[in-house]
Write a protein that holds these residues in place. Structure first.
Motif, PDB file in Angstrom:
ATOM      1  N   ALA A  54       0.805  -1.220   0.000  1.00  0.00           N
ATOM      2  CA  ALA A  54       0.000   0.000   0.000  1.00  0.00           C
ATOM      3  C   ALA A  54       0.843   1.277   0.000  1.00  0.00           C
ATOM      4  CB  ALA A  54      -0.951   0.008   1.193  1.00  0.00           C
ATOM      5  N   ARG A  55       1.903   1.320   0.805  1.00  0.00           N
ATOM      6  CA  ARG A  55       2.686   2.555   0.892  1.00  0.00           C
ATOM      7  C   ARG A  55       4.083   2.379   0.307  1.00  0.00           C
ATOM      8  NH1 ARG A  55       1.597   4.735   6.893  1.00  0.00           N
ATOM      9  NH2 ARG A  55       3.329   3.326   7.166  1.00  0.00           N
ATOM     10  N   SER A  56       5.057   1.994   1.125  1.00  0.00           N
ATOM     11  CA  SER A  56       6.437   1.979   0.633  1.00  0.00           C
ATOM     12  C   SER A  56       7.076   0.598   0.748  1.00  0.00           C
ATOM     13  CB  SER A  56       7.287   2.999   1.404  1.00  0.00           C
ATOM     14  OG  SER A  56       7.435   2.604   2.747  1.00  0.00           O
ATOM     15  N   ALA A  57       8.027   0.343  -0.149  1.00  0.00           N
ATOM     16  CA  ALA A  57       8.794  -0.897  -0.141  1.00  0.00           C
ATOM     17  C   ALA A  57      10.271  -0.539  -0.212  1.00  0.00           C
ATOM     18  CB  ALA A  57       8.402  -1.779  -1.317  1.00  0.00           C
ATOM     19  N   ARG A  58      11.061  -1.113   0.690  1.00  0.00           N
ATOM     20  CA  ARG A  58      12.509  -0.945   0.679  1.00  0.00           C
ATOM     21  C   ARG A  58      13.098  -2.310   0.370  1.00  0.00           C
ATOM     22  NH1 ARG A  58      10.172   2.140   3.679  1.00  0.00           N
ATOM     23  NH2 ARG A  58      10.152   1.774   5.885  1.00  0.00           N
ATOM     24  N   ILE A  59      13.758  -2.404  -0.792  1.00  0.00           N
ATOM     25  CA  ILE A  59      14.159  -3.692  -1.344  1.00  0.00           C
ATOM     26  C   ILE A  59      15.662  -3.893  -1.266  1.00  0.00           C
ATOM     27  CG2 ILE A  59      14.119  -5.133  -3.429  1.00  0.00           C
ATOM     28  CD1 ILE A  59      11.358  -4.487  -2.169  1.00  0.00           C
ATOM     29  N   SER A  60      16.066  -5.043  -0.739  1.00  0.00           N
ATOM     30  CA  SER A  60      17.453  -5.490  -0.740  1.00  0.00           C
ATOM     31  C   SER A  60      17.419  -7.009  -0.806  1.00  0.00           C
ATOM     32  CB  SER A  60      18.184  -5.007   0.521  1.00  0.00           C
ATOM     33  OG  SER A  60      19.565  -5.254   0.403  1.00  0.00           O
ATOM     34  N   GLY A  61      18.561  -7.649  -0.789  1.00  0.00           N
ATOM     35  CA  GLY A  61      18.624  -9.100  -0.836  1.00  0.00           C
ATOM     36  C   GLY A  61      18.548  -9.643  -2.249  1.00  0.00           C
ATOM     37  N   LEU A  62      18.476 -10.961  -2.345  1.00  0.00           N
ATOM     38  CA  LEU A  62      18.445 -11.645  -3.632  1.00  0.00           C
ATOM     39  C   LEU A  62      17.012 -11.976  -4.019  1.00  0.00           C
ATOM     40  CD1 LEU A  62      19.759 -13.113  -6.019  1.00  0.00           C
ATOM     41  CD2 LEU A  62      19.986 -15.121  -4.522  1.00  0.00           C
ATOM     42  N   TRP A  63      16.625 -11.574  -5.211  1.00  0.00           N
ATOM     43  CA  TRP A  63      15.316 -11.874  -5.779  1.00  0.00           C
ATOM     44  C   TRP A  63      15.547 -12.692  -7.047  1.00  0.00           C
ATOM     45  CZ3 TRP A  63      10.546  -9.622  -4.029  1.00  0.00           C
ATOM     46  CH2 TRP A  63      10.697  -8.820  -2.908  1.00  0.00           C
ATOM     47  N   GLN A  64      15.053 -13.944  -7.075  1.00  0.00           N
ATOM     48  CA  GLN A  64      15.243 -14.766  -8.273  1.00  0.00           C
ATOM     49  C   GLN A  64      13.940 -15.454  -8.648  1.00  0.00           C
ATOM     50  OE1 GLN A  64      18.546 -17.216  -7.107  1.00  0.00           O
ATOM     51  NE2 GLN A  64      17.264 -18.719  -6.106  1.00  0.00           N
ATOM     52  N   GLY A  65      13.661 -15.454  -9.944  1.00  0.00           N
ATOM     53  CA  GLY A  65      12.425 -16.028 -10.448  1.00  0.00           C
ATOM     54  C   GLY A  65      11.615 -14.995 -11.192  1.00  0.00           C
ATOM     55  N   VAL A  66      10.302 -15.013 -10.996  1.00  0.00           N
ATOM     56  CA  VAL A  66       9.379 -14.114 -11.690  1.00  0.00           C
ATOM     57  C   VAL A  66       8.563 -13.360 -10.635  1.00  0.00           C
ATOM     58  CG1 VAL A  66       7.543 -13.940 -13.402  1.00  0.00           C
ATOM     59  CG2 VAL A  66       9.215 -15.778 -13.579  1.00  0.00           C
ATOM     60  N   PHE A  67       8.773 -12.040 -10.555  1.00  0.00           N
ATOM     61  CA  PHE A  67       8.090 -11.208  -9.569  1.00  0.00           C
ATOM     62  C   PHE A  67       7.515  -9.957 -10.217  1.00  0.00           C
ATOM     63  CE2 PHE A  67      11.090 -13.542  -6.954  1.00  0.00           C
ATOM     64  CZ  PHE A  67      10.344 -13.862  -5.841  1.00  0.00           C
ATOM     65  N   ASP A  68       6.417  -9.494  -9.664  1.00  0.00           N
ATOM     66  CA  ASP A  68       5.817  -8.214 -10.013  1.00  0.00           C
ATOM     67  C   ASP A  68       5.564  -7.507  -8.690  1.00  0.00           C
ATOM     68  OD1 ASP A  68       4.472  -6.072 -11.048  1.00  0.00           O
ATOM     69  OD2 ASP A  68       2.854  -7.232 -11.952  1.00  0.00           O
ATOM     70  N   LEU A  69       6.355  -6.459  -8.399  1.00  0.00           N
ATOM     71  CA  LEU A  69       6.266  -5.737  -7.137  1.00  0.00           C
ATOM     72  C   LEU A  69       5.767  -4.329  -7.393  1.00  0.00           C
ATOM     73  CD1 LEU A  69       6.912  -5.383  -4.082  1.00  0.00           C
ATOM     74  CD2 LEU A  69       9.201  -4.697  -4.783  1.00  0.00           C
ATOM     75  N   THR A  70       4.673  -3.942  -6.733  1.00  0.00           N
ATOM     76  CA  THR A  70       4.139  -2.591  -6.872  1.00  0.00           C
ATOM     77  C   THR A  70       3.982  -1.962  -5.491  1.00  0.00           C
ATOM     78  OG1 THR A  70       1.862  -3.397  -6.866  1.00  0.00           O
ATOM     79  CG2 THR A  70       2.893  -3.086  -9.018  1.00  0.00           C
ATOM     80  N   ALA A  71       4.238  -0.675  -5.427  1.00  0.00           N
ATOM     81  CA  ALA A  71       4.067   0.102  -4.196  1.00  0.00           C
ATOM     82  C   ALA A  71       3.984   1.570  -4.575  1.00  0.00           C
ATOM     83  CB  ALA A  71       5.228  -0.133  -3.241  1.00  0.00           C
ATOM     84  N   GLU A  72       3.475   2.377  -3.655  1.00  0.00           N
ATOM     85  CA  GLU A  72       3.414   3.815  -3.890  1.00  0.00           C
ATOM     86  C   GLU A  72       4.822   4.398  -4.042  1.00  0.00           C
ATOM     87  OE1 GLU A  72       2.045   7.502  -1.177  1.00  0.00           O
ATOM     88  OE2 GLU A  72       0.533   5.926  -1.443  1.00  0.00           O
ATOM     89  N   LYS A  73       5.751   3.911  -3.207  1.00  0.00           N
ATOM     90  CA  LYS A  73       7.143   4.365  -3.252  1.00  0.00           C
ATOM     91  C   LYS A  73       8.044   3.140  -3.084  1.00  0.00           C
ATOM     92  CE  LYS A  73      10.521   7.143  -0.749  1.00  0.00           C
ATOM     93  NZ  LYS A  73      10.748   7.984   0.435  1.00  0.00           N
ATOM     94  N   ILE A  74       9.027   2.977  -3.988  1.00  0.00           N
ATOM     95  CA  ILE A  74       9.956   1.847  -3.917  1.00  0.00           C
ATOM     96  C   ILE A  74      11.382   2.387  -3.864  1.00  0.00           C
ATOM     97  CG2 ILE A  74      10.849  -0.198  -5.088  1.00  0.00           C
ATOM     98  CD1 ILE A  74       8.071  -0.545  -6.326  1.00  0.00           C
ATOM     99  N   VAL A  75      12.151   1.884  -2.909  1.00  0.00           N
ATOM    100  CA  VAL A  75      13.552   2.273  -2.765  1.00  0.00           C
ATOM    101  C   VAL A  75      14.394   1.013  -2.860  1.00  0.00           C
ATOM    102  CG1 VAL A  75      15.275   3.262  -1.223  1.00  0.00           C
ATOM    103  CG2 VAL A  75      12.962   4.218  -1.272  1.00  0.00           C
ATOM    104  N   LEU A  76      15.364   0.988  -3.782  1.00  0.00           N
ATOM    105  CA  LEU A  76      16.315  -0.117  -3.867  1.00  0.00           C
ATOM    106  C   LEU A  76      17.478   0.196  -2.943  1.00  0.00           C
ATOM    107  CD1 LEU A  76      16.390  -0.852  -7.696  1.00  0.00           C
ATOM    108  CD2 LEU A  76      15.081  -2.000  -5.911  1.00  0.00           C
ATOM    109  N   LYS A  77      17.726  -0.682  -1.981  1.00  0.00           N
ATOM    110  CA  LYS A  77      18.785  -0.482  -1.014  1.00  0.00           C
ATOM    111  C   LYS A  77      20.045  -1.233  -1.438  1.00  0.00           C
ATOM    112  CE  LYS A  77      17.349  -1.843   2.933  1.00  0.00           C
ATOM    113  NZ  LYS A  77      16.785  -2.255   4.210  1.00  0.00           N
TER     114      LYS A  77
END
Length: 62
Positions: free
Chosen positions: A24-47
């Motif tokens: 709904a609001r914000s996502a702060r992304i780090s770590g390993l993501w593998q496969g097929v993903f669709d990520l949505t958020a009002e605000k996304i920050v790649l860490k």
């Protein structure tokens, strides 16, 4: 209700089928993501430490 999402540098997310994550609001992304993903958020920050391996699919962030 918490409407924020945070993944840490040591997190591992794996999906062999399409996975959809909506925040709904914000996502702060780090770590390993593998496969097929669709990520949505009002605000996304790649860490620092965010790594992506689409492996035959796609990773869509937006």
């Amino acid at each position: 209700m918490d409407s924020d999402f945070t993944s840490e540098e040591n997190s591992i997310f794996t999906s062999s089928v399409p996975a959809s994550i909506s925040v709904a609001r914000s996502a702060r992304i780090s770590g390993l993501w593998q496969g097929v993903f669709d990520l949505t958020a009002e605000k996304i920050v790649l860490k620092s430490g965010a790594r992506f391996r689409p492996e035959g699919g796609r990773i869509k962030i937006g």
